[in-house]
Design a protein around this motif. Structure first.
Motif, mmCIF file in Angstrom:
data_model
loop_
_atom_site.group_PDB
_atom_site.id
_atom_site.type_symbol
_atom_site.label_atom_id
_atom_site.label_comp_id
_atom_site.label_asym_id
_atom_site.label_seq_id
_atom_site.Cartn_x
_atom_site.Cartn_y
_atom_site.Cartn_z
ATOM 1 N N THR A 1 -0.660 -13.177 -10.869
ATOM 2 C CA THR A 1 -1.312 -12.818 -9.147
ATOM 3 C C THR A 1 -3.034 -12.272 -8.502
ATOM 4 O O THR A 1 -3.538 -12.102 -8.969
ATOM 5 N N ASP A 2 -2.357 -12.940 -7.394
ATOM 6 C CA ASP A 2 -4.059 -12.408 -6.770
ATOM 7 C C ASP A 2 -4.292 -11.402 -5.921
ATOM 8 O O ASP A 2 -4.932 -11.153 -4.855
ATOM 9 N N ASP A 3 -4.736 -10.115 -6.997
ATOM 10 C CA ASP A 3 -4.935 -8.813 -6.649
ATOM 11 C C ASP A 3 -6.546 -8.354 -6.293
ATOM 12 O O ASP A 3 -6.582 -7.762 -4.568
ATOM 13 N N GLU A 4 -6.836 -9.477 -6.272
ATOM 14 C CA GLU A 4 -8.714 -9.107 -5.771
ATOM 15 C C GLU A 4 -8.479 -9.267 -4.903
ATOM 16 O O GLU A 4 -9.481 -9.000 -3.977
ATOM 17 N N ASN A 5 -7.845 -10.062 -3.924
ATOM 18 C CA ASN A 5 -7.952 -10.771 -2.375
ATOM 19 C C ASN A 5 -7.098 -9.884 -1.872
ATOM 20 O O ASN A 5 -7.299 -9.386 -0.491
ATOM 21 N N THR A 6 -5.843 -8.970 -1.944
ATOM 22 C CA THR A 6 -5.065 -8.370 -1.855
ATOM 23 C C THR A 6 -5.263 -7.217 -1.322
ATOM 24 O O THR A 6 -4.307 -6.390 -0.457
ATOM 25 N N THR B 1 -6.122 -3.159 -1.070
ATOM 26 C CA THR B 1 -7.268 -2.276 -0.424
ATOM 27 C C THR B 1 -7.805 -2.117 -0.804
ATOM 28 O O THR B 1 -7.636 -0.594 -0.852
ATOM 29 N N GLN C 1 -6.178 -6.991 -14.102
ATOM 30 C CA GLN C 1 -6.696 -6.548 -13.425
ATOM 31 C C GLN C 1 -6.287 -5.888 -12.035
ATOM 32 O O GLN C 1 -6.865 -4.964 -11.475
ATOM 33 N N LEU D 1 -8.588 -2.857 -10.493
ATOM 34 C CA LEU D 1 -9.041 -2.578 -8.845
ATOM 35 C C LEU D 1 -8.961 -1.138 -9.000
ATOM 36 O O LEU D 1 -9.515 -0.467 -8.353
ATOM 37 N N LYS E 1 -11.906 -0.584 -6.622
ATOM 38 C CA LYS E 1 -11.658 0.113 -5.604
ATOM 39 C C LYS E 1 -11.423 1.193 -4.933
ATOM 40 O O LYS E 1 -11.146 0.842 -3.847
#
Lengths: 128, 179
Positions: free
Chosen positions: A72-77, A79, B69, B73, B77
């Motif tokens: 999954t592309d969590d890094e970019n999605t 917030t 991941q 995050l 974040k």
């Protein structure tokens, strides 16, 4: 003066220089030392690759290509919550919304739960 | 009356013993506990077992990447920026920073424990299981224990995520109270 010899026809001749072992084998030494340094550097990088745990995250390894597309592309999605700004009811509420959504994602999957390595699951004898 | 109390006492003691027995994890069996027939069974089925282990290792690697991941995050974040914002506004953030640092520790444990588990799985897959069924069986028992440790790390992180969320909720209610 002593190094210069005069030939019979009177021309000056340079004596044949004696080359050292290093000078005679310099290309050989250069090539092998380059290969040696390269091997050492590759060895250090491989050690770092395994010791740091990067190998476990590398799904481009042979045998993992089937699942690599499912990352999954969590890094970019994902917030990011801003670290600047006031702390008031509205900003906390905004954080709560972001947080509860991701918390639900995190808690929603029983990761590494169950027991796929139990004797029963693997068809092995014995009661776990 | 005395006998009634004694019966109740004995009943409670028995219940406590049964509960303790139920909660005590089953001791991991080792190859030394297996009979020769069982070892032969391991030998017969081990190639299929190794295939299953290979598939599990692949799906676990994907799980490690995706979950790792997400957990990372959550910290970098959300928790850390929120802690910084609280500190910038001179709000007492000790409970928040304490929870997030415990979360970071749990995340580090998760990384290390997963690495150890994966190495154990690799060791189990590299064993010549038809030649050394006992060693293969022990490697699986060890991998099973290590996988449970990884699962415990996940539970711990989920618990800390929950605790942090409750702190935010408490802050929200106290902020509403002062407004």
């Amino acid at each position: 003066m002593g190094d210069e010899l005069k030939s019979l026809d009177g021309e000056t001749e340079q004596p044949e220089l004696e080359l050292s072992v290093w000078a005679r084998h310099r290309y050989f030494v250069l090539i092998f030392s380059t290969i040696f340094v390269a091997l050492v550097l590759v060895g250090i990088s491989m050690w770092m690759y395994y010791a740091s745990g990067a190998v476990q995250l590398d799904l481009s390894r042979p045998g993992y290509s089937s699942v690599a597309k499912q990352v999954t592309d969590d890094e970019n999605t994902f917030t990011v919550y801003s670290s600047t700004g006031p702390v008031n009811s509205q900003s906390i509420n905004q954080f709560q919304q972001l947080y509860s959504q991701q918390a639900k994602n995190a808690e929603g999957v029983d990761a590494f739960g169950g027991d796929p390595l139990s004797n029963g699951a693997l068809g092995l004898p014995g009661s776990n | 009356m005395t006998s009634l109390i004694r019966v109740i006492g004995l009943g409670l003691a028995a219940a406590a013993l049964l509960t303790a027995a139920a909660l005590t994890p089953v001791r991991a069996q080792s190859s030394a506990d297996l009979t020769s027939d069982q070892l032969n069974q391991v030998k017969t089925t081990c190639l299929a077992t190794q295939n299953t282990l290979r598939q599990l290792r692949t799906s676990d690697a994907l799980l490690r990447v995706n979950r790792g991941q997400l957990y990372e995050l959550m910290s970098s974040k959300l928790m850390e920026p929120f802690n910084t914002r609280l500190q910038n506004n001179s709000v007492d953030a000790r409970a928040f920073t304490d929870t997030s640092s415990r979360y970071a520790e749990a995340l580090n444990s998760f990384r290390a424990d997963y690495q150890s588990y994966d190495e154990q799985m690799s060791a189990a897959l590299n064993i010549n299981c038809t030649g050394q069924p006992g060693k293969f069986y022990d490697a699986i028992v060890s991998a099973r224990t290590k996988r449970l440790t990884v699962h415990d790390d996940i539970l711990k992180m989920n618990q800390l995520i929950n605790s942090y969320g409750q702190l935010v909720q408490y802050l929200q209610s106290s902020t509403n109270g002062t407004n």
